[in-house]
Write a protein that holds these residues in place. Structure first.
Motif, short mmCIF file in Angstrom:
data_model
loop_
_atom_site.label_atom_id
_atom_site.label_comp_id
_atom_site.label_asym_id
_atom_site.label_seq_id
_atom_site.Cartn_x
_atom_site.Cartn_y
_atom_site.Cartn_z
N MET A 1 0.83 -1.20 0.00
CA MET A 1 0.00 0.00 0.00
C MET A 1 0.87 1.25 0.00
O MET A 1 0.60 2.21 -0.74
CB MET A 1 -0.94 0.00 1.21
CG MET A 1 -2.00 -1.08 1.19
SD MET A 1 -3.06 -1.06 2.66
CE MET A 1 -4.11 0.35 2.30
N ALA A 2 1.92 1.25 0.83
CA ALA A 2 2.81 2.41 0.92
C ALA A 2 3.55 2.64 -0.39
O ALA A 2 3.69 3.78 -0.86
CB ALA A 2 3.79 2.23 2.07
N GLN A 3 4.04 1.57 -0.99
CA GLN A 3 4.78 1.68 -2.24
C GLN A 3 3.88 2.14 -3.38
O GLN A 3 4.28 2.97 -4.21
CB GLN A 3 5.44 0.35 -2.58
CG GLN A 3 6.58 -0.03 -1.65
CD GLN A 3 7.18 -1.39 -1.97
OE1 GLN A 3 6.59 -2.18 -2.71
NE2 GLN A 3 8.36 -1.67 -1.42
N LYS A 4 2.69 1.61 -3.44
CA LYS A 4 1.76 1.95 -4.52
C LYS A 4 1.37 3.41 -4.51
O LYS A 4 1.27 4.06 -5.56
CB LYS A 4 0.50 1.08 -4.42
CG LYS A 4 -0.52 1.34 -5.52
CD LYS A 4 -1.73 0.43 -5.37
CE LYS A 4 -2.75 0.70 -6.47
NZ LYS A 4 -3.94 -0.18 -6.34
N GLU A 5 1.20 3.97 -3.30
CA GLU A 5 0.73 5.35 -3.18
C GLU A 5 1.84 6.32 -2.79
O GLU A 5 1.59 7.52 -2.62
CB GLU A 5 -0.42 5.42 -2.17
CG GLU A 5 -1.61 4.55 -2.56
CD GLU A 5 -2.75 4.63 -1.58
OE1 GLU A 5 -2.97 5.73 -1.00
OE2 GLU A 5 -3.43 3.61 -1.35
N GLY A 6 3.06 5.80 -2.62
CA GLY A 6 4.17 6.67 -2.26
C GLY A 6 4.02 7.31 -0.89
O GLY A 6 4.34 8.49 -0.71
N LEU A 7 3.58 6.51 0.07
CA LEU A 7 3.31 7.03 1.41
C LEU A 7 4.34 6.54 2.42
O LEU A 7 4.91 5.46 2.26
CB LEU A 7 1.91 6.59 1.87
CG LEU A 7 0.73 7.01 1.00
CD1 LEU A 7 -0.56 6.40 1.54
CD2 LEU A 7 0.62 8.53 0.94
#
Length: 212
Positions: free
Chosen positions: A24-30
């Protein structure tokens, strides 16, 4: 998004939750946060379990925040990140049995007890027969307070993933009063979170079973 992932001990729930959080973090750059609720002073095999989880997170980009209880006191550099909270069982134990207002007394340094996963907490502070309506009310009240503290950090995140515990399969025949309080509070906290979670997944033998 709110996600609840739960399972029994060594079910693979931690690895699965970490994988979801990282993706999730990688996909949205978070930014990626790991809120660790295990108390270093709990005794038993706590320190070895902490090291095990640290090794699991190595190289995955987690920013680790150690907060055994009082989650509402936490603040994050970014209020738009992915938070992985592990786990609810430890959080509930810490809030119940180290609180100044707790109606039970448990030796947190008893090396023979793993408070995060044990369903038979022994202390002799109360007997099962003395479990009263007032104690049930206390457990429900504590569950609401803990759920509110989880909401407090959830409000600071784009996504929060909660790792829960499945300890409810055994017949409750010889549990102490403390154990009943713990189980009731844990179940209530998980139920409250699940009501508003977009996804709820149980992990059985490493296999995810989607419930919501």
């Amino acid at each position: 998004m709110k996600i609840l992932i739960y399972g029994g001990e060594a079910s693979g729930k931690s690895a699965y939750a970490e994988d979801i959080a990282v993706k999730m973090a990688q996909k949205e750059g978070l930014p990626l946060y790991y809120v660790a609720t295990m108390d270093k002073n709990a005794g038993g095999d706590t320190l070895s379990r902490i090291e095990k989880h640290k090794k699991m997170r190595e190289g995955k980009g987690f920013i680790t925040l150690e907060q055994p209880k009082s989650l509402e006191k936490l603040s994050f550099e970014s209020e738009n990140g992915v938070i992985l909270l592990e786990d609810v069982g430890n959080l509930v134990c810490n809030e119940l049995f180290t609180s100044k207002t707790a109606p039970v007394s448990v030796d947190r340094h008893d090396v023979n007890t793993n408070y995060a996963v044990s369903t038979k907490i022994r202390s002799g502070a109360l007997s099962a027969a003395s479990l009263s309506a007032s104690v049930n009310v206390y457990a429900d009240s504590m569950a609401r307070q803990i759920a509110d503290s989880i909401d407090a950090i959830s409000a600071q995140a784009a996504h929060i993933i909660l790792v829960g515990n499945s300890i409810f399969d055994e017949a409750a025949t010889d549990y102490t009063a403390e154990t009943h309080i713990f189980m009731q509070t844990l179940a209530s906290v998980m139920n409250i979170f699940a009501q508003t979670a977009e996804k709820v997944t149980e992990i059985v033998a490493g296999i995810p079973i989607s419930l919501k």
